[in-house]
Scaffold this active site. Structure first.
Site, PDB file in Angstrom:
ATOM      1  N   ALA A  70       0.858  -1.161   0.042  1.00  0.00           N
ATOM      2  CA  ALA A  70       0.090  -0.011   0.068  1.00  0.00           C
ATOM      3  C   ALA A  70       0.921   1.166   0.035  1.00  0.00           C
ATOM      4  O   ALA A  70       1.935   1.402   0.543  1.00  0.00           O
ATOM      5  CB  ALA A  70      -1.146   0.068   1.192  1.00  0.00           C
ATOM      6  N   VAL A  71       0.459   2.220  -0.811  1.00  0.00           N
ATOM      7  CA  VAL A  71       1.217   3.691  -1.039  1.00  0.00           C
ATOM      8  C   VAL A  71      -0.007   4.560  -0.807  1.00  0.00           C
ATOM      9  O   VAL A  71      -1.109   4.559  -1.267  1.00  0.00           O
ATOM     10  CB  VAL A  71       1.790   3.705  -2.299  1.00  0.00           C
ATOM     11  CG1 VAL A  71       2.629   5.002  -2.335  1.00  0.00           C
ATOM     12  CG2 VAL A  71       2.839   2.567  -2.155  1.00  0.00           C
ATOM     13  N   GLU A 103      -0.980 -12.319  -5.259  1.00  0.00           N
ATOM     14  CA  GLU A 103      -2.051 -12.165  -6.045  1.00  0.00           C
ATOM     15  C   GLU A 103      -2.328 -10.650  -6.551  1.00  0.00           C
ATOM     16  O   GLU A 103      -1.993  -9.621  -5.355  1.00  0.00           O
ATOM     17  CB  GLU A 103      -3.342 -12.600  -5.514  1.00  0.00           C
ATOM     18  CG  GLU A 103      -3.432 -14.246  -5.390  1.00  0.00           C
ATOM     19  CD  GLU A 103      -2.881 -14.832  -4.084  1.00  0.00           C
ATOM     20  OE1 GLU A 103      -2.603 -16.026  -3.968  1.00  0.00           O
ATOM     21  OE2 GLU A 103      -2.608 -13.750  -3.068  1.00  0.00           O
ATOM     22  N   ASN A 108      -4.880  -4.168 -12.493  1.00  0.00           N
ATOM     23  CA  ASN A 108      -4.179  -3.234 -11.817  1.00  0.00           C
ATOM     24  C   ASN A 108      -2.786  -3.100 -12.583  1.00  0.00           C
ATOM     25  O   ASN A 108      -1.845  -3.683 -12.045  1.00  0.00           O
ATOM     26  CB  ASN A 108      -4.036  -3.654 -10.434  1.00  0.00           C
ATOM     27  CG  ASN A 108      -3.321  -2.686  -9.453  1.00  0.00           C
ATOM     28  OD1 ASN A 108      -2.756  -1.822  -9.946  1.00  0.00           O
ATOM     29  ND2 ASN A 108      -3.388  -2.785  -8.022  1.00  0.00           N
ATOM     30  N   TYR A 115       5.451  -5.389 -10.109  1.00  0.00           N
ATOM     31  CA  TYR A 115       5.706  -6.800  -9.853  1.00  0.00           C
ATOM     32  C   TYR A 115       6.493  -7.370 -11.011  1.00  0.00           C
ATOM     33  O   TYR A 115       7.662  -8.033 -10.705  1.00  0.00           O
ATOM     34  CB  TYR A 115       4.452  -7.368  -9.509  1.00  0.00           C
ATOM     35  CG  TYR A 115       3.848  -7.210  -8.261  1.00  0.00           C
ATOM     36  CD1 TYR A 115       4.459  -6.422  -7.219  1.00  0.00           C
ATOM     37  CD2 TYR A 115       2.541  -7.102  -8.398  1.00  0.00           C
ATOM     38  CE1 TYR A 115       3.727  -6.028  -6.132  1.00  0.00           C
ATOM     39  CE2 TYR A 115       1.780  -6.666  -7.332  1.00  0.00           C
ATOM     40  CZ  TYR A 115       2.388  -6.030  -6.319  1.00  0.00           C
ATOM     41  OH  TYR A 115       1.323  -5.449  -5.268  1.00  0.00           O
TER      42      TYR A 115
END
Length: 154
Positions: A70-71, A103, A108, A115
């Site tokens: 999370a950012v 996952e 997204n 990734y």
């Protein structure tokens, strides 16, 4: 900015960033469990006293299952997700992880690109994985042994 391990003392900061970034993915009780369990490493990126990015996972034998990245919305697209995720992968390697998996929602694009840039490869699909019915890509990464990544070794 500095990266450090998340601890139970960071509960309120984790809850706030989770709410701002992910809409409250985890409950207070879930965060308490995450932060208290040594087999669930978490890394936070701090700007002064503000938690601006975090990543966490579960270590199962020699595998890190990344559960959250999370950012803070106002801090996105600055490389902070990469920074905190690299710190989590390094911490997991120190604890004996040889593989990492996660996952990610198929739509997204920013996360999928991040990734893949770190070497994650698609390994499958989980249909209807998310609350909204979206499918998730399953991604895997082989973590190099610690000695392979150090300059002058190998």
């Amino acid at each position: 900015m500095n990266v450090r391990n998340l601890t139970p003392a960071h509960l309120q900061a984790c809850l706030a960033l989770d709410q701002a970034s992910l809409g409250g993915l985890w409950t207070t009780a879930q965060w308490q469990s995450e932060l208290a369990d040594p087999r669930r490493p978490g890394m936070g990126l701090w700007q002064a006293d503000n938690l601006v990015a975090m990543a966490s996972g579960w270590l199962v034998l020699d595998e890190l299952h990344i559960t959250l990245v999370a950012v803070a919305p106002e801090q996105r697209r600055r490389g902070l997700g990469r920074q905190v995720l690299e710190a989590l992968l390094a911490e997991a390697r120190q604890q004996g992880a040889r593989h990492a998996t996660l996952e990610v929602g198929v739509t997204n694009a920013a996360a999928v690109a991040l990734y893949r840039s770190l070497g994650f490869q698609d390994a499958g699909l989980r249909r209807g994985y998310y609350r909204n019915g979206e499918d998730a890509l399953i991604q895997w990464l082989r973590l190099p042994p610690i000695n392979d990544a150090e300059p002058g070794c190998g």
